[in-house]
Design a protein around this motif. Structure first.
Motif, PDB file in Angstrom:
ATOM      1  N   ASP A  20     -29.181   4.704  60.965  1.00  0.00           N
ATOM      2  CA  ASP A  20     -30.097   4.453  62.083  1.00  0.00           C
ATOM      3  C   ASP A  20     -29.871   5.414  63.257  1.00  0.00           C
ATOM      4  OD1 ASP A  20     -31.313   2.027  60.997  1.00  0.00           O
ATOM      5  OD2 ASP A  20     -29.391   1.046  61.400  1.00  0.00           O
ATOM      6  N   ALA A  21     -28.828   6.239  63.187  1.00  0.00           N
ATOM      7  CA  ALA A  21     -28.404   6.997  64.373  1.00  0.00           C
ATOM      8  C   ALA A  21     -29.509   7.892  64.939  1.00  0.00           C
ATOM      9  CB  ALA A  21     -27.160   7.819  64.052  1.00  0.00           C
ATOM     10  N   ALA A  22     -30.217   8.607  64.072  1.00  0.00           N
ATOM     11  CA  ALA A  22     -31.221   9.559  64.586  1.00  0.00           C
ATOM     12  C   ALA A  22     -32.364   8.814  65.277  1.00  0.00           C
ATOM     13  CB  ALA A  22     -31.763  10.405  63.441  1.00  0.00           C
ATOM     14  N   ARG A  23     -32.829   7.744  64.644  1.00  0.00           N
ATOM     15  CA  ARG A  23     -33.942   6.985  65.240  1.00  0.00           C
ATOM     16  C   ARG A  23     -33.495   6.293  66.532  1.00  0.00           C
ATOM     17  NH1 ARG A  23     -37.293   6.354  67.567  1.00  0.00           N
ATOM     18  NH2 ARG A  23     -38.911   4.761  67.569  1.00  0.00           N
ATOM     19  N   LEU A  70     -26.831  -3.585  68.196  1.00  0.00           N
ATOM     20  CA  LEU A  70     -27.874  -4.399  67.550  1.00  0.00           C
ATOM     21  C   LEU A  70     -29.225  -3.726  67.738  1.00  0.00           C
ATOM     22  CD1 LEU A  70     -26.846  -7.988  68.771  1.00  0.00           C
ATOM     23  CD2 LEU A  70     -26.342  -6.920  66.563  1.00  0.00           C
ATOM     24  N   LEU A  71     -30.047  -3.792  66.708  1.00  0.00           N
ATOM     25  CA  LEU A  71     -31.388  -3.186  66.762  1.00  0.00           C
ATOM     26  C   LEU A  71     -32.460  -4.254  66.601  1.00  0.00           C
ATOM     27  CD1 LEU A  71     -30.890  -0.128  64.361  1.00  0.00           C
ATOM     28  CD2 LEU A  71     -30.407  -0.274  66.826  1.00  0.00           C
ATOM     29  N   ALA A  72     -33.555  -4.081  67.316  1.00  0.00           N
ATOM     30  CA  ALA A  72     -34.726  -4.955  67.154  1.00  0.00           C
ATOM     31  C   ALA A  72     -35.836  -4.130  66.508  1.00  0.00           C
ATOM     32  CB  ALA A  72     -35.186  -5.487  68.511  1.00  0.00           C
ATOM     33  N   HIS A  73     -36.303  -4.588  65.364  1.00  0.00           N
ATOM     34  CA  HIS A  73     -37.420  -3.922  64.673  1.00  0.00           C
ATOM     35  C   HIS A  73     -38.641  -4.840  64.645  1.00  0.00           C
ATOM     36  CE1 HIS A  73     -34.298  -1.270  62.859  1.00  0.00           C
ATOM     37  NE2 HIS A  73     -35.284  -0.392  62.810  1.00  0.00           N
ATOM     38  N   LEU A  83     -38.638   0.569  65.287  1.00  0.00           N
ATOM     39  CA  LEU A  83     -37.529   0.237  66.184  1.00  0.00           C
ATOM     40  C   LEU A  83     -38.081   0.109  67.607  1.00  0.00           C
ATOM     41  CD1 LEU A  83     -34.459  -0.103  66.559  1.00  0.00           C
ATOM     42  CD2 LEU A  83     -34.317   2.372  66.902  1.00  0.00           C
ATOM     43  N   ILE A  84     -37.901  -1.077  68.215  1.00  0.00           N
ATOM     44  CA  ILE A  84     -38.503  -1.314  69.536  1.00  0.00           C
ATOM     45  C   ILE A  84     -37.489  -1.736  70.600  1.00  0.00           C
ATOM     46  CG2 ILE A  84     -40.789  -1.854  68.603  1.00  0.00           C
ATOM     47  CD1 ILE A  84     -40.136  -4.838  69.032  1.00  0.00           C
ATOM     48  N   GLY A  85     -36.239  -1.904  70.199  1.00  0.00           N
ATOM     49  CA  GLY A  85     -35.244  -2.276  71.211  1.00  0.00           C
ATOM     50  C   GLY A  85     -33.851  -2.213  70.627  1.00  0.00           C
ATOM     51  N   TYR A  86     -32.882  -2.186  71.509  1.00  0.00           N
ATOM     52  CA  TYR A  86     -31.496  -2.178  71.023  1.00  0.00           C
ATOM     53  C   TYR A  86     -30.572  -2.697  72.113  1.00  0.00           C
ATOM     54  CZ  TYR A  86     -30.193   1.878  73.875  1.00  0.00           C
ATOM     55  OH  TYR A  86     -29.915   2.707  74.937  1.00  0.00           O
ATOM     56  N   ALA A  87     -29.384  -3.107  71.658  1.00  0.00           N
ATOM     57  CA  ALA A  87     -28.339  -3.522  72.597  1.00  0.00           C
ATOM     58  C   ALA A  87     -27.021  -2.929  72.116  1.00  0.00           C
ATOM     59  CB  ALA A  87     -28.242  -5.044  72.646  1.00  0.00           C
ATOM     60  N   HIS A  88     -26.188  -2.570  73.079  1.00  0.00           N
ATOM     61  CA  HIS A  88     -24.886  -1.965  72.747  1.00  0.00           C
ATOM     62  C   HIS A  88     -23.810  -2.645  73.574  1.00  0.00           C
ATOM     63  CE1 HIS A  88     -22.201   1.905  72.883  1.00  0.00           C
ATOM     64  NE2 HIS A  88     -21.719   0.990  72.056  1.00  0.00           N
ATOM     65  N   MET A  89     -22.837  -3.232  72.883  1.00  0.00           N
ATOM     66  CA  MET A  89     -21.697  -3.874  73.563  1.00  0.00           C
ATOM     67  C   MET A  89     -20.438  -3.080  73.293  1.00  0.00           C
ATOM     68  SD  MET A  89     -22.600  -7.756  72.525  1.00  0.00           S
ATOM     69  CE  MET A  89     -23.779  -7.278  71.293  1.00  0.00           C
ATOM     70  N   VAL A  90     -19.583  -3.002  74.286  1.00  0.00           N
ATOM     71  CA  VAL A  90     -18.309  -2.287  74.125  1.00  0.00           C
ATOM     72  C   VAL A  90     -17.171  -3.114  74.717  1.00  0.00           C
ATOM     73  CG1 VAL A  90     -19.279   0.049  74.099  1.00  0.00           C
ATOM     74  CG2 VAL A  90     -18.691  -0.975  76.271  1.00  0.00           C
ATOM     75  N   VAL A 111     -35.594  -2.320  75.807  1.00  0.00           N
ATOM     76  CA  VAL A 111     -36.756  -2.645  74.981  1.00  0.00           C
ATOM     77  C   VAL A 111     -37.866  -1.663  75.367  1.00  0.00           C
ATOM     78  CG1 VAL A 111     -38.525  -4.408  74.558  1.00  0.00           C
ATOM     79  CG2 VAL A 111     -36.115  -5.085  74.766  1.00  0.00           C
ATOM     80  N   ALA A 112     -38.569  -1.145  74.368  1.00  0.00           N
ATOM     81  CA  ALA A 112     -39.674  -0.208  74.644  1.00  0.00           C
ATOM     82  C   ALA A 112     -40.695  -0.880  75.560  1.00  0.00           C
ATOM     83  CB  ALA A 112     -40.321   0.226  73.335  1.00  0.00           C
ATOM     84  N   ARG A 113     -41.229  -0.104  76.488  1.00  0.00           N
ATOM     85  CA  ARG A 113     -42.066  -0.685  77.563  1.00  0.00           C
ATOM     86  C   ARG A 113     -43.243  -1.511  77.039  1.00  0.00           C
ATOM     87  NH1 ARG A 113     -43.276   3.173  82.340  1.00  0.00           N
ATOM     88  NH2 ARG A 113     -41.219   2.471  82.973  1.00  0.00           N
TER      89      ARG A 113
END
Ligand SMILES: CC(C)(COP(=O)(O)OP(=O)(O)OC[C@H]1O[C@@H](n2cnc3c(N)ncnc32)[C@H](O)[C@@H]1OP(=O)(O)O)[C@@H](O)C(=O)NCCC(=O)NCCS
Length: 185
Positions: A20-23, A70-73, A83-90, A111-113
């Motif tokens: 999924d990295a490129a997208r 996490l990715l939202a499709h 792919l319309i949204g994502y979250a990144h936790m560290v 999230v995409a507008r």
């Protein structure tokens, strides 16, 4: 899930994989740009985008076992999942203002507008909280730019409380982020 204008769509939330990295790199850059380009110097923004959202950087973040992406499709009948949204936790040491036990940082939630105000962000945030809790986190914290009232309002709906502030460097521009914290049950 059924979005607020009442038609129902299929939104899937899942952990990101290396493929999924490129997208993700494209979505992360485009959502960051659409959120902040109006209020920032183009050179600062370009420098930040190139550094923070390269495919290699996304691949490294996905592969990092201490983080969670996490990715939202959006799945439709006719097209490939979008792919319309994502979250990144560290994980890592939080600033002093974050006092709760077992902290985890929600570094990004985008999230995409086109999908704002339709419940996708809630879907993603619910998954963030579930994943953070499953990881053993008891405190979820983040920094939100003081000039991003929509995001601040969104986090307030979840019960995040403002506990301090810190400086975020966008290129050469030092900006004030509010530090927000949520105790997970
Ligand atoms: C932050 C984000 C994930 C929230 O998702 P969303 O779908 O927009 O969130 P919602 O519409 O459910 O909630 C936003 C709240 O902001 C408020 N709001 C709506 N429009 C607003 C505006 N133009 N200005 C200020 N507040 C606004 C409302 O209170 C709204 O909640 P309500 O409709 O239930 O009353 C999404 O806006 C986003 O991806 N923004 C760009 C990226 C970003 O800023 N990420 C956070 C970085 S810390």
């Amino acid at each position: 899930m059924c979005v607020r204008n009442s038609h129902c769509v299929r939104i899937q939330i899942r952990p990101a994989q290396l493929a999924d990295a490129a997208r993700l790199s494209q979505l992360a850059a485009s959502t960051f740009r659409e959120t902040f380009e109006r209020d920032n110097d183009p050179a600062d923004l370009a420098r930040y985008l190139a550094d923070a959202f390269s495919p290699a950087r996304q691949a490294a973040e996905i592969a990092d076992p201490t983080g969670i992406v996490l990715l939202a499709h959006h799945h439709s009948e006719s097209d490939a999942p979008e792919l319309i949204g994502y979250a990144h936790m560290v994980s890592g040491s939080p600033p002093d203002a974050i006092q709760g036990p077992d902290p985890l940082e929600l570094k990004r939630l985008y999230v995409a507008r086109l999908w704002h105000g339709q419940g996708v962000a809630q879907h993603l945030m619910d998954a963030v909280i579930a994943a953070a809790s499953a990881r053993g986190a008891q405190t979820l914290w983040l920094g939100v730019w003081e000039r991003n009232p929509r995001a601040a309002a969104f986090y307030a709906k979840y019960g995040f409380e403002r506990v301090g502030e810190h400086t975020f460097l966008l290129g050469s521009d030092a900006q004030t982020d509010w530090l927000l914290s949520l105790r997970l049950r």
